[in-house]
Design a protein around this motif. Structure first.
Motif, PDB file in Angstrom:
ATOM      1  N   VAL A   1       0.835  -1.199   0.000  1.00  9.77           N
ATOM      2  CA  VAL A   1       0.000   0.000   0.000  1.00  9.77           C
ATOM      3  C   VAL A   1       0.870   1.251   0.000  1.00  9.77           C
ATOM      4  CG1 VAL A   1      -1.676   1.334   1.330  1.00  9.77           C
ATOM      5  CG2 VAL A   1      -1.985  -1.131   1.056  1.00  9.77           C
ATOM      6  N   ALA A   2       1.938   1.232   0.798  1.00 10.87           N
ATOM      7  CA  ALA A   2       2.825   2.388   0.890  1.00 10.87           C
ATOM      8  C   ALA A   2       3.521   2.673  -0.440  1.00 10.87           C
ATOM      9  CB  ALA A   2       3.860   2.151   1.990  1.00 10.87           C
ATOM     10  N   GLN A   3       3.753   1.642  -1.240  1.00 16.27           N
ATOM     11  CA  GLN A   3       4.452   1.804  -2.512  1.00 16.27           C
ATOM     12  C   GLN A   3       3.513   1.963  -3.700  1.00 16.27           C
ATOM     13  OE1 GLN A   3       7.958  -0.944  -3.022  1.00 16.27           O
ATOM     14  NE2 GLN A   3       7.111  -1.845  -1.164  1.00 16.27           N
ATOM     15  N   LYS A   4       2.189   1.981  -3.451  1.00 12.95           N
ATOM     16  CA  LYS A   4       1.248   1.987  -4.561  1.00 12.95           C
ATOM     17  C   LYS A   4       1.449   3.170  -5.508  1.00 12.95           C
ATOM     18  CE  LYS A   4      -3.221   1.160  -3.830  1.00 12.95           C
ATOM     19  NZ  LYS A   4      -4.683   1.325  -3.742  1.00 12.95           N
ATOM     20  N   ALA A   5       1.669   4.362  -4.961  1.00 15.74           N
ATOM     21  CA  ALA A   5       1.875   5.546  -5.801  1.00 15.74           C
ATOM     22  C   ALA A   5       3.090   5.364  -6.715  1.00 15.74           C
ATOM     23  CB  ALA A   5       2.050   6.788  -4.929  1.00 15.74           C
ATOM     24  N   GLN A   6       4.137   4.712  -6.182  1.00 16.83           N
ATOM     25  CA  GLN A   6       5.319   4.445  -6.996  1.00 16.83           C
ATOM     26  C   GLN A   6       5.001   3.454  -8.110  1.00 16.83           C
ATOM     27  OE1 GLN A   6       8.749   3.201  -4.728  1.00 16.83           O
ATOM     28  NE2 GLN A   6       9.663   2.165  -6.493  1.00 16.83           N
ATOM     29  N   PHE A   7       4.231   2.409  -7.797  1.00 18.89           N
ATOM     30  CA  PHE A   7       3.860   1.429  -8.811  1.00 18.89           C
ATOM     31  C   PHE A   7       3.065   2.075  -9.951  1.00 18.89           C
ATOM     32  CE2 PHE A   7       3.744  -1.854  -5.162  1.00 18.89           C
ATOM     33  CZ  PHE A   7       5.085  -2.148  -5.343  1.00 18.89           C
ATOM     34  N   LYS A   8       2.254   3.079  -9.617  1.00 16.54           N
ATOM     35  CA  LYS A   8       1.358   3.681 -10.601  1.00 16.54           C
ATOM     36  C   LYS A   8       2.034   4.747 -11.468  1.00 16.54           C
ATOM     37  CE  LYS A   8      -2.833   4.678  -9.132  1.00 16.54           C
ATOM     38  NZ  LYS A   8      -3.918   5.172  -8.266  1.00 16.54           N
ATOM     39  N   ARG A   9       3.234   5.153 -11.113  1.00 14.12           N
ATOM     40  CA  ARG A   9       3.907   6.230 -11.824  1.00 14.12           C
ATOM     41  C   ARG A   9       4.175   5.826 -13.284  1.00 14.12           C
ATOM     42  NH1 ARG A   9       8.230   7.147  -8.461  1.00 14.12           N
ATOM     43  NH2 ARG A   9       6.795   8.288  -7.113  1.00 14.12           N
ATOM     44  N   GLY A  10       3.726   6.657 -14.217  1.00 10.89           N
ATOM     45  CA  GLY A  10       3.967   6.415 -15.634  1.00 10.89           C
ATOM     46  C   GLY A  10       3.095   5.353 -16.263  1.00 10.89           C
ATOM     47  N   LYS A  11       2.089   4.860 -15.546  1.00  7.47           N
ATOM     48  CA  LYS A  11       1.234   3.788 -16.067  1.00  7.47           C
ATOM     49  C   LYS A  11       0.055   4.363 -16.861  1.00  7.47           C
ATOM     50  CE  LYS A  11       3.560   0.619 -13.726  1.00  7.47           C
ATOM     51  NZ  LYS A  11       4.388  -0.404 -14.358  1.00  7.47           N
ATOM     52  N   THR A  12      -0.544   3.517 -17.681  1.00  3.67           N
ATOM     53  CA  THR A  12      -1.745   3.895 -18.410  1.00  3.67           C
ATOM     54  C   THR A  12      -2.935   3.888 -17.452  1.00  3.67           C
ATOM     55  OG1 THR A  12      -2.377   1.623 -18.983  1.00  3.67           O
ATOM     56  CG2 THR A  12      -0.804   2.744 -20.454  1.00  3.67           C
ATOM     57  N   PRO A  13      -4.059   4.512 -17.853  1.00  2.36           N
ATOM     58  CA  PRO A  13      -5.241   4.475 -16.975  1.00  2.36           C
ATOM     59  C   PRO A  13      -5.680   3.060 -16.604  1.00  2.36           C
ATOM     60  CG  PRO A  13      -5.520   6.167 -18.647  1.00  2.36           C
ATOM     61  CD  PRO A  13      -4.259   5.431 -19.001  1.00  2.36           C
ATOM     62  N   ASP A  14      -5.657   2.127 -17.563  1.00  2.00           N
ATOM     63  CA  ASP A  14      -6.054   0.750 -17.240  1.00  2.00           C
ATOM     64  C   ASP A  14      -5.077   0.090 -16.284  1.00  2.00           C
ATOM     65  OD1 ASP A  14      -8.467   0.598 -18.517  1.00  2.00           O
ATOM     66  OD2 ASP A  14      -7.762  -0.593 -20.227  1.00  2.00           O
ATOM     67  N   GLN A  15      -3.788   0.347 -16.456  1.00  2.00           N
ATOM     68  CA  GLN A  15      -2.798  -0.234 -15.550  1.00  2.00           C
ATOM     69  C   GLN A  15      -2.948   0.331 -14.138  1.00  2.00           C
ATOM     70  OE1 GLN A  15       0.772   0.714 -17.705  1.00  2.00           O
ATOM     71  NE2 GLN A  15       0.552  -0.997 -19.131  1.00  2.00           N
ATOM     72  N   LYS A  16      -3.258   1.607 -14.033  1.00  2.00           N
ATOM     73  CA  LYS A  16      -3.496   2.212 -12.717  1.00  2.00           C
ATOM     74  C   LYS A  16      -4.727   1.597 -12.057  1.00  2.00           C
ATOM     75  CE  LYS A  16      -1.371   6.695 -13.767  1.00  2.00           C
ATOM     76  NZ  LYS A  16      -1.615   8.145 -13.972  1.00  2.00           N
ATOM     77  N   LEU A  17      -5.785   1.381 -12.853  1.00  2.00           N
ATOM     78  CA  LEU A  17      -6.987   0.766 -12.292  1.00  2.00           C
ATOM     79  C   LEU A  17      -6.684  -0.639 -11.795  1.00  2.00           C
ATOM     80  CD1 LEU A  17     -10.556   0.993 -13.802  1.00  2.00           C
ATOM     81  CD2 LEU A  17      -9.717  -1.113 -12.770  1.00  2.00           C
ATOM     82  N   ALA A  18      -5.879  -1.383 -12.573  1.00  2.00           N
ATOM     83  CA  ALA A  18      -5.511  -2.744 -12.163  1.00  2.00           C
ATOM     84  C   ALA A  18      -4.756  -2.724 -10.844  1.00  2.00           C
ATOM     85  CB  ALA A  18      -4.672  -3.408 -13.252  1.00  2.00           C
ATOM     86  N   ILE A  19      -3.823  -1.790 -10.687  1.00  2.00           N
ATOM     87  CA  ILE A  19      -3.059  -1.685  -9.436  1.00  2.00           C
ATOM     88  C   ILE A  19      -3.977  -1.325  -8.277  1.00  2.00           C
ATOM     89  CG2 ILE A  19      -1.274  -0.356  -8.247  1.00  2.00           C
ATOM     90  CD1 ILE A  19       0.138  -0.153 -11.024  1.00  2.00           C
ATOM     91  N   ASP A  20      -4.912  -0.383  -8.514  1.00  2.00           N
ATOM     92  CA  ASP A  20      -5.853  -0.002  -7.461  1.00  2.00           C
ATOM     93  C   ASP A  20      -6.712  -1.194  -7.032  1.00  2.00           C
ATOM     94  OD1 ASP A  20      -5.095   2.627  -7.131  1.00  2.00           O
ATOM     95  OD2 ASP A  20      -6.472   3.380  -8.658  1.00  2.00           O
ATOM     96  N   TYR A  21      -7.086  -2.033  -8.006  1.00  2.00           N
ATOM     97  CA  TYR A  21      -7.911  -3.207  -7.669  1.00  2.00           C
ATOM     98  C   TYR A  21      -7.095  -4.231  -6.880  1.00  2.00           C
ATOM     99  CZ  TYR A  21     -10.456  -7.569  -8.094  1.00  2.00           C
ATOM    100  OH  TYR A  21     -11.086  -8.760  -7.800  1.00  2.00           O
ATOM    101  N   LEU A  22      -5.884  -4.506  -7.347  1.00  2.00           N
ATOM    102  CA  LEU A  22      -5.079  -5.576  -6.756  1.00  2.00           C
ATOM    103  C   LEU A  22      -4.455  -5.181  -5.420  1.00  2.00           C
ATOM    104  CD1 LEU A  22      -3.413  -6.765 -10.067  1.00  2.00           C
ATOM    105  CD2 LEU A  22      -5.030  -8.096  -8.694  1.00  2.00           C
ATOM    106  N   ILE A  23      -4.317  -3.879  -5.189  1.00  2.00           N
ATOM    107  CA  ILE A  23      -3.842  -3.392  -3.887  1.00  2.00           C
ATOM    108  C   ILE A  23      -4.926  -2.476  -3.339  1.00  2.00           C
ATOM    109  CG2 ILE A  23      -1.929  -2.343  -2.632  1.00  2.00           C
ATOM    110  CD1 ILE A  23      -0.181  -2.734  -5.076  1.00  2.00           C
TER     111      ILE A  23
END
Length: 210
Positions: A10-32
């Motif tokens: 959860v703490a690293q979620k913003a880092q995971f989402k950096r530079g991602k497409t909207p769908d990839q960001k949604l996937a990260i939000d769902y999985l974390i």
């Protein structure tokens, strides 16, 4: 996954989402997902993640890509109808949805084609959270194939409950397909009822070996 591991994700979620497409960001939000009260209102739903996956699979066009990789005309591959298998693989992020189904960021698609002399396999693992993919192609002579198999595996997956964020356990059933040759075995996850397809493959294998 322990509660401590989950807190780190959860703490690293913003880092995971950096530079991602909207769908990839949604996937990260769902999985974390978020825990606490906000999670009840802001977390993505199972169907939203399923829609992301469908767009990814449709845009990739694995069937045509498989034929191009194999390098044969489709008319040469009609000994029995082609078989396509789909399923989630072990991923970097995983979640059990409200519907009880296991989901991860890794999703495999496997196509099997059957000529008069060989079985051609194309497999790809797509990632819903970035642009990476892992492809594999193989050719097998019928005489070398030992068996086509299916197996069911169960294990405990962790999910996080409602506003408390308390880690909970659910038993997840995973179905796997196997193509076995001496010294090697290709396996992939699969979903749904594939018994008729497996039987057709086994019948063809017996016919070719007779």
């Amino acid at each position: 996954m322990s509660a401590l591991d989950y807190a780190a994700l959860v703490a690293q979620k913003a880092q995971f989402k950096r530079g991602k497409t909207p769908d990839q960001k949604l996937a990260i939000d769902y999985l974390i997902p978020k825990t606490g009260i906000l999670g009840l209102f802001l977390n993505k739903k199972d169907e939203e993640y399923d829609a992301v996956l469908k767009r990814l699979v449709d845009s990739f066009g694995s069937y045509k890509r498989a034929l191009n990789k194999i390098g044969l005309d489709e008319d040469e591959l009609k000994e029995i109808p082609p078989v396509t298998l789909y399923g989630y693989e072990d991923g970097d992020f995983e979640r059990t949805g409200k519907d009880g189904r296991y989901r991860s960021n890794k999703y495999s698609i496997t196509h099997l084609f059957f000529s008069s002399t060989q079985v051609y396999m194309y497999s790809v693992i797509l990632d819903t959270t970035d642009n990476t993919r892992k492809e594999r192609t193989e050719e097998y002579f019928y005489r070398d194939i030992t068996n086509f198999s299916t197996s069911s595996e169960s294990y405990e997956a962790t999910w996080f409950k409602g506003c408390t964020g308390k880690p909970m356990k659910r038993t997840v059933e995973v179905q796997r397909f196997g193509l076995i040759v001496p010294g090697d075995k290709f396996t992939c996850s699969t979903t749904g009822d594939i018994d008729r397809q497996i039987q057709a493959m086994k019948n063809k294998l017996r016919e070719k070996k007779a």
